[in-house]
Design an enzyme around this catalytic site. Structure first.
Site, short mmCIF file in Angstrom:
data_model
loop_
_atom_site.label_atom_id
_atom_site.label_comp_id
_atom_site.label_asym_id
_atom_site.label_seq_id
_atom_site.Cartn_x
_atom_site.Cartn_y
_atom_site.Cartn_z
N CYS A 146 70.99 67.90 20.67
CA CYS A 146 69.92 68.83 20.31
C CYS A 146 68.61 68.36 20.92
O CYS A 146 68.54 67.31 21.57
CB CYS A 146 69.78 68.90 18.79
N MET A 147 67.55 69.13 20.72
CA MET A 147 66.27 68.74 21.29
C MET A 147 65.78 67.41 20.72
O MET A 147 65.23 66.57 21.44
CB MET A 147 65.21 69.82 21.02
N ASP A 148 66.01 67.19 19.42
CA ASP A 148 65.44 66.02 18.75
C ASP A 148 66.47 65.17 18.01
O ASP A 148 66.09 64.14 17.44
CB ASP A 148 64.37 66.46 17.73
N HIS A 153 61.29 54.41 56.40
CA HIS A 153 62.15 54.47 55.22
C HIS A 153 63.59 54.67 55.66
O HIS A 153 63.87 55.37 56.64
CB HIS A 153 61.72 55.61 54.30
N LYS A 155 55.64 53.94 41.02
CA LYS A 155 55.52 55.40 40.93
C LYS A 155 56.38 55.91 39.79
O LYS A 155 57.27 55.21 39.28
CB LYS A 155 55.94 56.04 42.25
N TYR A 178 75.29 72.85 17.46
CA TYR A 178 75.09 74.14 18.09
C TYR A 178 76.33 74.56 18.88
O TYR A 178 76.96 73.75 19.56
CB TYR A 178 73.91 74.09 19.06
N ARG A 206 61.64 63.21 56.51
CA ARG A 206 60.86 63.69 55.37
C ARG A 206 59.38 63.77 55.77
O ARG A 206 58.81 64.85 55.83
CB ARG A 206 61.07 62.77 54.16
N ARG A 226 60.09 46.23 49.84
CA ARG A 226 59.76 47.22 48.81
C ARG A 226 60.96 47.40 47.85
O ARG A 226 61.59 48.46 47.82
CB ARG A 226 59.41 48.56 49.45
#
Length: 370
Positions: free
Chosen positions: A309-311, A162, A34, A262, A133, A219
């Site tokens: 930063c973002m990139d 679980h 998943k 920044y 859950r 699992r």
């Protein structure tokens, strides 16, 4: 060449699954894939474990994940851990996805969908022994199992639960009580409907730290990818499956007293060299690493200077002529020389668990497999 790449060692996943099997001999292995195989790439990972036989089952959270597997040519049986919404059931059946059920409404919806599809479809009954859950209460499990058994279009293929604190030593008593409660329910179900092909409760913590007698499938989740749940767990012998690398994109000499990035949150304590690395929070490299994290370059550990930063992210190489050049490898996760940055370290800096860190790595970061 991309700005960064997430490198996945498939043999390490095999080794971790083998370790889980050694601790729990004679049990089938279900590998959770998943969330894009915990960020490692759902189809390539699933194809690999199917081809080498290191897992016999797969686990998903979304019907779309099962569809990805089938479109990618993966034939291993797959279990959806969480309930399906009624409108998803037709797609789940078409994708040959084993459905989990935990209440009367879920069983009735599954029966209707299977009847509409003209098939007998496998389901696993989820029993809530303490997670709170999803799942049927233990006292209601036999009646629900009997309902499934009597359904003309459903097959009771498994019963599972679980364990929420199986990885915590202080939770050992709670987990043992859960397992005892679960196995008692399984015995009652067997008495009512006969044998059950799969009985399972063993997540990562239980696989490595608890007696799973009475179950026949495990699992292993986070341990399959080679990571501890967090820095406090003491699981030994795991092989981390991933490294995350980038390259130096720019070098700049910054005089003492000047600021970087920044918000001007970092000030050079002396004349120093700053390297820019083309990775940022847009890639899943958390902004929480700002002024706290580190990267490896030239075999050395270099602190992050300023805000992520973002990139792009800047690191402080220190005074003196830099011993690195534009294009040199930078390690964000993994080993370089004698230095290592672990998934546990990144998780601690983010104030989270190892599960979350690779799941946040963005799709634009290519996964490469060895």
């Amino acid at each position: 060449m991309c700005s960064s790449q997430f490198n996945v060692d498939l043999a390490a996943i095999d080794a971790n699954l083998a370790l889980a099997s050694e601790r729990n001999p004679g049990r089938a292995v279900l590998l959770p894939v998943k969330a894009n195989a915990y960020g490692h790439g759902i189809v390539p990972v699933a194809r690999h474990v199917e081809s080498v036989g290191s897992a016999q089952w797969l686990g998903v959270a979304e019907v779309s994940e099962a569809e990805q597997l089938r479109e990618g040519g993966v034939e291993l049986p797959a279990l959806k851990f969480s309930p399906c919404f009624p409108e998803e059931l037709g797609r789940a059946i078409a994708a040959r996805l084993t459905i989990s059920v935990g209440d009367v409404a879920g069983v009735e919806a599954a029966q209707e969908a299977a009847e509409h599809a003209g098939v007998r479809h496998p389901v696993h009954l989820k029993v809530d022994t303490g997670m709170r859950r999803v799942g049927v209460q233990p006292g209601e499990a036999v009646a629900l199992a009997t309902r499934i058994k009597n359904s003309p279009n459903l097959v009771l293929e498994g019963v599972f639960t679980h364990l929420p604190i199986s990885d915590c030593p202080e939770g050992e008593e709670f987990t043992r009580a859960q397992l005892a409660r679960f196995l008692a329910v399984v015995d009652e179900i067997r008495g009512a409907v006969g044998e059950i092909p799969y009985v399972h409760a063993g997540n990562s913590g239980a696989v490595l730290g608890h007696d799973l007698t009475g179950t026949n499938l495990i699992r292993p989740g986070i341990i399959a990818y080679g990571y501890r749940a967090d820095s406090t767990t003491t699981w030994e012998g795991l092989s981390p499956a991933a490294t995350w690398t980038s390259r130096v994109s720019f070098l700049k000499r910054v005089p003492e007293g000047e600021t970087v990035g920044y918000g001007r949150t970092w000030t050079a304590p002396c004349d120093t060299w700053i390297a820019t690395v083309p990775v940022g929070y847009g890639d899943g490299y958390s902004r929480l690493f700002s002024n706290r994290g580190r990267m490896l370059v030239g075999g050395r550990s270099c602190p992050i200077a300023g805000r992520v930063c973002m990139d792009q992210t800047m690191i402080d190489l220190g005074p003196g002529e830099p011993q690195v050049a534009v294009g040199d490898e930078v390690v964000l996760l993994g080993r370089q020389g004698d230095e290592q940055i672990t998934m546990e370290e990144l998780a601690d800096l983010m104030g989270t668990i190892t599960y979350e860190v690779p799941c946040l790595i963005a799709p634009r970061v290519p996964r490469l497999y060895v």
